[in-house]
Design a protein around this motif. Structure first.
Motif, PDB file in Angstrom:
ATOM      1  N   ALA A  61       0.865  -0.915   0.231  1.00 45.13           N
ATOM      2  CA  ALA A  61       0.330  -0.107  -0.174  1.00 45.13           C
ATOM      3  C   ALA A  61       0.448   1.384  -0.250  1.00 45.13           C
ATOM      4  CB  ALA A  61      -0.605  -0.053   1.434  1.00 45.13           C
ATOM      5  N   GLU A  62       2.059   1.388   0.840  1.00 47.88           N
ATOM      6  CA  GLU A  62       2.638   2.728   0.939  1.00 47.88           C
ATOM      7  C   GLU A  62       3.495   2.483  -0.246  1.00 47.88           C
ATOM      8  OE1 GLU A  62       2.168   0.258   3.234  1.00 47.88           O
ATOM      9  OE2 GLU A  62       1.629   0.873   4.701  1.00 47.88           O
ATOM     10  N   PHE A  63       4.202   1.644  -0.842  1.00 49.34           N
ATOM     11  CA  PHE A  63       5.202   1.458  -2.362  1.00 49.34           C
ATOM     12  C   PHE A  63       3.867   2.006  -3.151  1.00 49.34           C
ATOM     13  CE2 PHE A  63       5.956  -0.720  -5.952  1.00 49.34           C
ATOM     14  CZ  PHE A  63       7.437  -0.348  -6.124  1.00 49.34           C
ATOM     15  N   ALA A  64       2.808   2.246  -3.528  1.00 54.52           N
ATOM     16  CA  ALA A  64       1.245   2.661  -4.579  1.00 54.52           C
ATOM     17  C   ALA A  64       1.444   3.544  -4.071  1.00 54.52           C
ATOM     18  CB  ALA A  64       0.748   1.155  -4.321  1.00 54.52           C
ATOM     19  N   ARG A  65       1.591   4.120  -2.770  1.00 56.57           N
ATOM     20  CA  ARG A  65       1.190   5.251  -2.777  1.00 56.57           C
ATOM     21  C   ARG A  65       2.514   6.327  -3.063  1.00 56.57           C
ATOM     22  NH1 ARG A  65      -0.581   5.376   2.646  1.00 56.57           N
ATOM     23  NH2 ARG A  65       1.344   5.765   3.116  1.00 56.57           N
ATOM     24  N   ASP A  66       3.691   6.220  -1.851  1.00 61.79           N
ATOM     25  CA  ASP A  66       4.305   7.225  -2.191  1.00 61.79           C
ATOM     26  C   ASP A  66       5.466   6.868  -3.577  1.00 61.79           C
ATOM     27  OD1 ASP A  66       2.469   7.824   0.537  1.00 61.79           O
ATOM     28  OD2 ASP A  66       3.855   6.223   1.673  1.00 61.79           O
ATOM     29  N   GLU A 161      -7.093  -7.030  -3.883  1.00 55.84           N
ATOM     30  CA  GLU A 161      -8.531  -7.327  -2.599  1.00 55.84           C
ATOM     31  C   GLU A 161      -7.211  -7.049  -1.727  1.00 55.84           C
ATOM     32  OE1 GLU A 161      -9.960 -11.227  -3.366  1.00 55.84           O
ATOM     33  OE2 GLU A 161     -11.225 -10.373  -4.620  1.00 55.84           O
ATOM     34  N   TYR A 162      -5.602  -7.848  -1.909  1.00 53.10           N
ATOM     35  CA  TYR A 162      -5.051  -7.748  -0.778  1.00 53.10           C
ATOM     36  C   TYR A 162      -4.709  -6.328  -0.002  1.00 53.10           C
ATOM     37  CZ  TYR A 162      -0.576  -8.251   1.716  1.00 53.10           C
ATOM     38  OH  TYR A 162       0.609  -7.926   2.432  1.00 53.10           O
ATOM     39  N   ILE A 163      -4.406  -5.300  -1.208  1.00 51.84           N
ATOM     40  CA  ILE A 163      -4.269  -3.854  -0.890  1.00 51.84           C
ATOM     41  C   ILE A 163      -5.398  -3.103  -0.322  1.00 51.84           C
ATOM     42  CG2 ILE A 163      -3.923  -1.428  -1.768  1.00 51.84           C
ATOM     43  CD1 ILE A 163      -1.851  -3.097  -4.041  1.00 51.84           C
ATOM     44  N   ASN A 164      -6.172  -3.126  -0.090  1.00 49.13           N
ATOM     45  CA  ASN A 164      -8.215  -2.981   0.218  1.00 49.13           C
ATOM     46  C   ASN A 164      -7.753  -3.531   1.411  1.00 49.13           C
ATOM     47  OD1 ASN A 164      -8.597  -1.725  -1.724  1.00 49.13           O
ATOM     48  ND2 ASN A 164      -9.616  -3.054  -2.673  1.00 49.13           N
ATOM     49  N   LEU A 165      -7.095  -4.636   1.772  1.00 50.60           N
ATOM     50  CA  LEU A 165      -7.345  -5.700   3.227  1.00 50.60           C
ATOM     51  C   LEU A 165      -6.475  -4.372   4.115  1.00 50.60           C
ATOM     52  CD1 LEU A 165      -7.635  -9.716   2.314  1.00 50.60           C
ATOM     53  CD2 LEU A 165      -9.617  -7.443   3.487  1.00 50.60           C
ATOM     54  N   VAL A 166      -5.375  -4.599   3.685  1.00 52.81           N
ATOM     55  CA  VAL A 166      -4.007  -3.629   3.959  1.00 52.81           C
ATOM     56  C   VAL A 166      -4.767  -1.980   4.850  1.00 52.81           C
ATOM     57  CG1 VAL A 166      -1.525  -2.232   4.286  1.00 52.81           C
ATOM     58  CG2 VAL A 166      -2.734  -5.108   3.518  1.00 52.81           C
ATOM     59  N   ASP A 167      -5.143  -1.309   3.714  1.00 53.34           N
ATOM     60  CA  ASP A 167      -5.811  -0.616   3.904  1.00 53.34           C
ATOM     61  C   ASP A 167      -7.191  -0.100   5.317  1.00 53.34           C
ATOM     62  OD1 ASP A 167      -4.196   0.549   2.210  1.00 53.34           O
ATOM     63  OD2 ASP A 167      -5.375   0.795   0.495  1.00 53.34           O
ATOM     64  N   GLU A 168      -7.687  -1.714   5.134  1.00 53.92           N
ATOM     65  CA  GLU A 168      -8.990  -1.166   6.161  1.00 53.92           C
ATOM     66  C   GLU A 168      -8.589  -2.062   7.148  1.00 53.92           C
ATOM     67  OE1 GLU A 168     -13.036  -2.078   7.630  1.00 53.92           O
ATOM     68  OE2 GLU A 168     -11.915  -1.033   5.338  1.00 53.92           O
ATOM     69  N   ASN A 169      -7.286  -2.754   7.620  1.00 56.53           N
ATOM     70  CA  ASN A 169      -6.558  -2.942   9.028  1.00 56.53           C
ATOM     71  C   ASN A 169      -6.463  -1.572   9.290  1.00 56.53           C
ATOM     72  OD1 ASN A 169      -6.093  -4.313  10.359  1.00 56.53           O
ATOM     73  ND2 ASN A 169      -3.766  -4.752   9.808  1.00 56.53           N
ATOM     74  N   LYS A 170      -5.324  -1.120   8.819  1.00 58.44           N
ATOM     75  CA  LYS A 170      -5.014   0.124   9.559  1.00 58.44           C
ATOM     76  C   LYS A 170      -6.016   0.650   9.554  1.00 58.44           C
ATOM     77  CE  LYS A 170      -0.251   0.177   6.870  1.00 58.44           C
ATOM     78  NZ  LYS A 170       0.284   1.264   5.624  1.00 58.44           N
ATOM     79  N   ARG A 171      -7.346   1.155   9.258  1.00 57.57           N
ATOM     80  CA  ARG A 171      -8.467   2.386   9.353  1.00 57.57           C
ATOM     81  C   ARG A 171      -8.653   1.718  11.010  1.00 57.57           C
ATOM     82  NH1 ARG A 171     -13.226   2.531   9.061  1.00 57.57           N
ATOM     83  NH2 ARG A 171     -13.297   0.281   8.043  1.00 57.57           N
ATOM     84  N   LEU A 172      -8.992   0.977  11.034  1.00 59.03           N
ATOM     85  CA  LEU A 172      -9.457  -0.438  11.886  1.00 59.03           C
ATOM     86  C   LEU A 172      -8.578   0.182  13.144  1.00 59.03           C
ATOM     87  CD1 LEU A 172     -11.034  -3.469  10.945  1.00 59.03           C
ATOM     88  CD2 LEU A 172     -12.475  -1.644  11.366  1.00 59.03           C
ATOM     89  N   LYS A 173      -7.381  -0.107  13.124  1.00 59.48           N
ATOM     90  CA  LYS A 173      -6.177  -0.005  14.130  1.00 59.48           C
ATOM     91  C   LYS A 173      -6.262   1.650  14.906  1.00 59.48           C
ATOM     92  CE  LYS A 173      -3.057  -3.452  13.717  1.00 59.48           C
ATOM     93  NZ  LYS A 173      -1.085  -3.763  12.580  1.00 59.48           N
TER      94      LYS A 173
END
Length: 247
Positions: A61-66, A161-173
């Motif tokens: 996620a960070e690789f794609a975004r930054d 789907e993996y990237i979306n799950l990583v982002d969702e996990n960070k949001r929940l944290k």
């Protein structure tokens, strides 16, 4: 006339040298990818594996975004993976995004020029040995292409789907951290209220000491006794309520 021939020969020689140099130079995509992997400042996001034979994208996620937008002008991780596939890279483990190519190794940047982009499949017309044979070959090729497209589409979908799950996990944290802070604040408020109730309950004891006494017995009027009873009941109710609330 001789001068013109010499100029023409010189131009042809320069053109030939340019073509040779062009073919021997690595692809810009490979150079940029190597630059990202080699940069120690981004090791927490992407880096070489332990022996330098492959590289790992630790945080997609960070690789794609930054990182991707800085060199590739897009932020699509799936597109980056497809580009790797066209240059012969392969994902060598299912537990993380680790990619390998025999010519892409740590400290051996000179090998990049040997990596070639795969050519797209072209439909070459076969000699006509019979209408049925040609149709069968054509159908087989179409089936193979369809299967490859399906596998590629499935891989791309899994990556997204993996990237979306990583982002969702960070949001929940993050939300969990906010809720924990609010809960801690509420508990502190409850403790303060409990202390206030405790102090309030001790006030009648001090007032009791100020009442007049007759033959060693404190005098109480009916109204005072009723007020005292209600205060005790109120203290008990408040204590029970706050103790349940602050659990």
């Amino acid at each position: 006339m001789e001068v013109l021939e010499e100029v023409q020969v010189s131009d042809e020689k320069s053109l030939l040298e340019y073509v040779v140099m062009k073919k021997s130079s690595p692809s810009p995509f490979l150079l940029k990818t190597y630059m990202l992997v080699e940069d120690p400042a981004t090791d927490d996001v992407v880096s070489w594996n332990s022996d330098g034979s492959a590289f790992v994208v630790w945080q997609p996620a960070e690789f794609a975004r930054d990182l991707l937008p800085t060199l590739f002008k897009h932020s699509n991780f799936s597109s980056f993976v497809r580009q790797l596939n066209t240059y012969g890279f392969r994902k060598i483990t299912t537990s993380r995004w680790e990619f390998s190519n025999d010519k892409f190794k740590k400290g051996e940047k000179n090998l990049l020029r040997e990596i070639r982009r795969r050519k797209a499949w072209t439909n070459r017309q076969q000699p006509n040995n019979g209408g049925q044979s040609q149709d069968a070959n054509s159908n087989n090729k179409k089936d193979n292409i369809t299967e490859e497209d399906q596998r590629s589409s499935s891989s791309t979908s899994s990556s997204s789907e993996y990237i979306n799950l990583v982002d969702e996990n960070k949001r929940l944290k993050m939300e969990n951290g906010v809720l924990s802070s609010e809960l801690s604040l509420m508990k502190n408020k409850c403790k303060e209220l409990m202390n206030i109730v405790t102090i309030f309950a001790k006030i009648p004891e001090k007032e009791e000491e100020k009442k007049p006494m007759l033959f060693g017995v404190r005098l109480e009027v009916k109204e005072e006794m009723e007020r005292k009873r209600k205060r005790v009941e109120l203290n008990e109710i408040a204590s029970v309520f706050l103790s349940q609330l602050c659990k």
